[in-house]
Every structure is written in structure tokens, then in C-alpha cells.
Scaffold this motif. Structure first.
Motif, PDB file in Angstrom:
ATOM      1  N   ALA A 149      50.145  56.985  35.772  1.00 22.06           N
ATOM      2  CA  ALA A 149      49.558  55.824  34.978  1.00 22.06           C
ATOM      3  C   ALA A 149      49.650  54.746  36.437  1.00 22.06           C
ATOM      4  O   ALA A 149      50.348  54.705  37.050  1.00 22.06           O
ATOM      5  N   LEU A 169      49.913  51.154  37.515  1.00 18.25           N
ATOM      6  CA  LEU A 169      50.543  49.694  36.761  1.00 18.25           C
ATOM      7  C   LEU A 169      50.316  48.708  38.023  1.00 18.25           C
ATOM      8  O   LEU A 169      50.657  48.988  39.194  1.00 18.25           O
ATOM      9  N   ALA A 196      54.404  46.260  35.972  1.00 22.09           N
ATOM     10  CA  ALA A 196      55.642  46.804  36.122  1.00 22.09           C
ATOM     11  C   ALA A 196      56.840  46.024  35.800  1.00 22.09           C
ATOM     12  O   ALA A 196      57.763  46.188  35.294  1.00 22.09           O
ATOM     13  N   THR A 212      54.952  46.451  26.874  1.00 20.84           N
ATOM     14  CA  THR A 212      54.872  48.001  26.986  1.00 20.84           C
ATOM     15  C   THR A 212      53.491  48.424  26.131  1.00 20.84           C
ATOM     16  O   THR A 212      53.360  49.698  25.940  1.00 20.84           O
ATOM     17  N   ILE A 268      51.241  51.610  26.965  1.00 22.31           N
ATOM     18  CA  ILE A 268      51.863  52.108  28.127  1.00 22.31           C
ATOM     19  C   ILE A 268      52.659  53.502  27.746  1.00 22.31           C
ATOM     20  O   ILE A 268      53.319  53.281  26.583  1.00 22.31           O
ATOM     21  N   GLU A 317      57.083  57.664  28.283  1.00 19.02           N
ATOM     22  CA  GLU A 317      57.737  58.363  29.600  1.00 19.02           C
ATOM     23  C   GLU A 317      57.340  57.216  30.755  1.00 19.02           C
ATOM     24  O   GLU A 317      58.511  57.115  31.445  1.00 19.02           O
ATOM     25  N   VAL A 318      56.367  56.746  30.760  1.00 20.15           N
ATOM     26  CA  VAL A 318      56.064  55.836  31.941  1.00 20.15           C
ATOM     27  C   VAL A 318      57.061  54.701  31.863  1.00 20.15           C
ATOM     28  O   VAL A 318      57.874  54.157  32.892  1.00 20.15           O
ATOM     29  N   GLN A 355      60.494  55.644  33.066  1.00 15.24           N
ATOM     30  CA  GLN A 355      60.645  55.786  34.176  1.00 15.24           C
ATOM     31  C   GLN A 355      60.836  54.388  35.174  1.00 15.24           C
ATOM     32  O   GLN A 355      61.455  54.073  36.122  1.00 15.24           O
ATOM     33  N   VAL A 356      59.839  53.480  34.487  1.00 12.77           N
ATOM     34  CA  VAL A 356      59.844  52.017  35.383  1.00 12.77           C
ATOM     35  C   VAL A 356      61.242  51.606  35.073  1.00 12.77           C
ATOM     36  O   VAL A 356      61.640  50.873  35.889  1.00 12.77           O
TER      37      VAL A 356
END
Length: 362
Positions: free
Chosen positions: A1, A3, A8, A19, A22, A25-26, A29-30
Motif C-alpha cells: 500500500a 501511504l 501514516a 484507517t 486502508i 494488515e497495513v 503494520q503502521v
């Protein structure tokens, strides 16, 4: 993705609707990266790294190619996360080069000159920002703690600027001399080989070592005197590039101020020198010089260079003094504006002078 820093950063700080659209899972992680950033920063500051809270301004250009505004760049947690990751990578590679005896180019930042540290210590002490029980020379850890105590206080921008000006300029060297502001025993630039030659030299050193399994340097740059020549040259070219960027920014700011001739602005003294006072206008983050001749012939610099002291009947002028300034002309010359005093609360913008510019220490 893909961003943006702003996207972010909004996810990291859990802003409303950040979010939306989005993948989960992204987002996870962020937010994990945000936690990692906080842990890395905490450890770095505990080890003595300094974090100068200096805002950076950017000139916006309109459709006609002329400056249309001056805005402050926002530094989000996403920016800080990337910075922490790069700092860790650079420090890790520096340690590896030293461990394996490989030649390379280090980013060094030496201890400030004693005189500048003494002035900084006096300024920090005057605001009650230093531990009264401390002893010995002022180190990076003490400076960081003082700046933390200043957070949220009116003098915070001032002490951060004075602290930054107390530092030496970072440079490149074939010898590791540590990095004072970061509090690192060893440091180099590794993460941007596509835009910095120092990083490319380090990448080549690592490639030789990984491919050949030997304690080698960088082929044609294997001797220390050649590395020294490269370090000196790229340090010089860096200064040329920084000065050119600053000159262009100053020119754009002067052009931007032309329509405001005759208007009055609030500002504060951000520097004191024998030739005058450096002043920053609040509204547009534009800096200039009030020549000492316009302040009165009875003004004298004190020994620490922090204050103009007039006769007993008048008050002194020091860092942080607030005035109002009226713009009368805005012609770019050399580096920027000159401000001349009109009265106790006002000054003119004239056509010569010097724009302030903080130097890089990373």
C-alpha cells in the motif's frame, strides 16, 4: 500500500477516519512501526541524543511562478519513524565498518567550542532549565534534558535556536570521531546512496566485504588519504548546496514580502551580535537584521555576547525581546532584509542585511 506521511501519521495517532479504505494488515503494520519509533527514540534520548525542536518553513509558489505563501512544515510521527529507522541503520553500519576494519566515510559532529557551550549553559541556567546539582562540562544528555524542561514554555523556541547555533557543523571524515548531537560513538550516512556520494562509498565498502569476505576498503579509494580527500570534497560541496538552497529560499521570502510594504508585523529578537540584532517576524517566519547603528550609539555588547546593554536609564535588548516591525522596502541584497528601528516598538525593513539560517548537525 502507498501511504503519504500525513496518512501514516494520522493512522499512528489514531485520528478519526484515518484507517478508512486502508487494509487492516497495513494499519497493524503502521501502528507497530509507531510503537517501534517510540521505543527507539526513548533509548536514543536516554543515551544522550539531542532533539532540537526547530520548525522549518517552506515557500509556496503560485501559478504565476511567484511566491504565494510561507508555511511551516509539519513533522508527523511518520516522519519521526522513518528518521529513527535511518538513524539505527546508519549507526549499525558504522559499527560494522569499525568492527571489520573496513575503510569508509563517517559523518562526524564534534563537541562544540568551549565558549559557545559556556554561553549556552548561561542561557539555559538563566531560565532554570539545568539541574543545579550538575557539575562538569555541558554534555549532550544535559542539553536534551534542558530542552525537554523547556517544552510548552514561552522560551522553548528561543533556547532551541540558541542550542542549535551553539553546535558545530557536521561534516564527513575518513576517521570516526563520533556524533555529539546524536550522542553516538560512531555514525555515518548509509541510507541514501542514490543522492549522497558518502553513502555510495559505504555501500561499495560493504559490497567488497560481502563478496570477497576480506577486510577491504573500496578499490580505488582503499587508501586513507584518498578517503580523506573525498570526505573533504563532499563536505565542501554539501555546504555549497545548502548555501544555494538557503539563498534561493531567502530570495523567495523577500519577493513574497514586497506586497506588504508599509504594514506592521510582530517579531522577536533571535540573535545578538556586535553589528546588530537578528529578528524573526512572527507572521511569515521571515528573518532579518537590525543594524546596531539604528539602536543608539550608547549600546554595548556584554562579554558573553547575549545582550546589548544601554545606559542605566534604558532597558537592555536580549534574545527574546519582542517588538513590532513596519515593512518599508523589500529588496533582496546579499542574503535578505535589514531592519532599522523606528521607535521603542517599531522598525523598518530596508534593503540590505542578512537572513539567519540554522546549520545542519545530522
Amino acid at each position: 500500500a502507498g501511504l503519504s506521511y500525513e496518512q501514516a501519521g494520522a493512522i499512528m495517532t489514531e485520528e478519526e477516519n484515518a484507517t478508512e479504505g486502508i487494509a487492516p494488515e497495513v494499519v497493524a503494520q503502521v501502528r507497530l512501526l509507531a510503537t517501534t519509533e517510540r521505543c527507539l527514540a526513548k533509548r536514543r534520548f536516554e543515551d544522550g541524543s539531542i532533539d532540537f525542536a526547530i520548525s522549518e518553513s517552506q515557500v509556496e509558489i503560485g501559478e504565476n511562478g511567484r511566491p504565494s505563501g510561507i508555511v511551516t512544515r509539519d513533522r508527523t510521527q511518520a516522519h519521526r519513524a522513518v528518521e529513527e529507522a535511518m538513524l539505527l541503520a546508519n549507526q549499525t553500519i558504522a559499527k560494522s565498518l569499525l568492527k571489520h576494519g573496513m575503510g569508509g566515510i563517517y559523518r562526524v559532529h564534534e563537541t562544540p567550542e568551549d565558549g559557545k557551550l559556556e554561553v549556552l549553559e548561561e542561557v539555559l541556567s538563566s531560565f532554570g532549565l539545568l539541574d543545579p546539582s550538575r557539575s562538569g562540562a555541558l554534555g549532550s544528555a544535559e542539553i536534551y534534558r534542558a530542552l525537554k524542561r523547556a517544552e510548552g514554555r514561552p522560551e522553548a523556541p528561543l533556547v532551541n535556536m540558541i542550542g542549535l547555533r551553539s553546535m558545530k557543523q557536521a561534516r564527513y571524515s575518513e576517521e570516526n570521531r563520533g556524533h555529539f548531537a546524536l550522542g553516538f560513538g560512531s555514525y555515518l550516512h548509509f541510507t541514501s546512496p542514490i543522492r549522497r556520494y558518502a553513502d555510495l562509498v559505504v555501500h561499495r565498502a560493504l559490497s567488497h566485504w560481502l563478496e570477497l569476505g576480506k577486510q577491504v576498503a573500496v578499490g580505488a579509494l582503499s587508501t586513507s588519504h584518498r578517503l580523506a580527500a573525498v570526505a573533504k570534497h563532499i563536505s565542501y560541496r554539501e555546504r555549497v548546496a545548502v548555501d544555494a538552497e538557503r539563498a534561493m529560499s531567502d530570495l523567495k521570502k523577500c519577493v513574497f514580502m514586497q506586497p506588504y510594504v508599509g504594514e506592521t508585523f510582530k517579531g522577536k529578537v533571535t540573535g545578538v551580535a556586535p553589528h546588530g540584532l537578528y529578528v524573526t517576524l512572527d507572521a511569515h517566519d521571515v528573518n532579518g537584521l537590525v543594524p546596531s547603528a539604528s539602536l543608539g550609539h550608547d549600546l554595548q555588547m556584554t562579554s558573553v555576547g547575549m545582550r546589548f546593554s544601554p545606559g542605566a536609564a534604558a532597558r537592555g535588548i536580549s534574545w527574546g525581546t519582542k517588538w513590532k516591525f513596519a515593512s518599508t522596502r523589500s529588496t533582496w541584497f546579499v542574503d535578505g532584509f535589514a531592519l532599522s528601528r523606528l521607535g521603542s516598538t517599531q522598525a523598518n525593513v530596508e534593503d540590505a542585511g542578512e537572513i539567519l539560517g540554522a546549520h545542519r548537525v545530522s
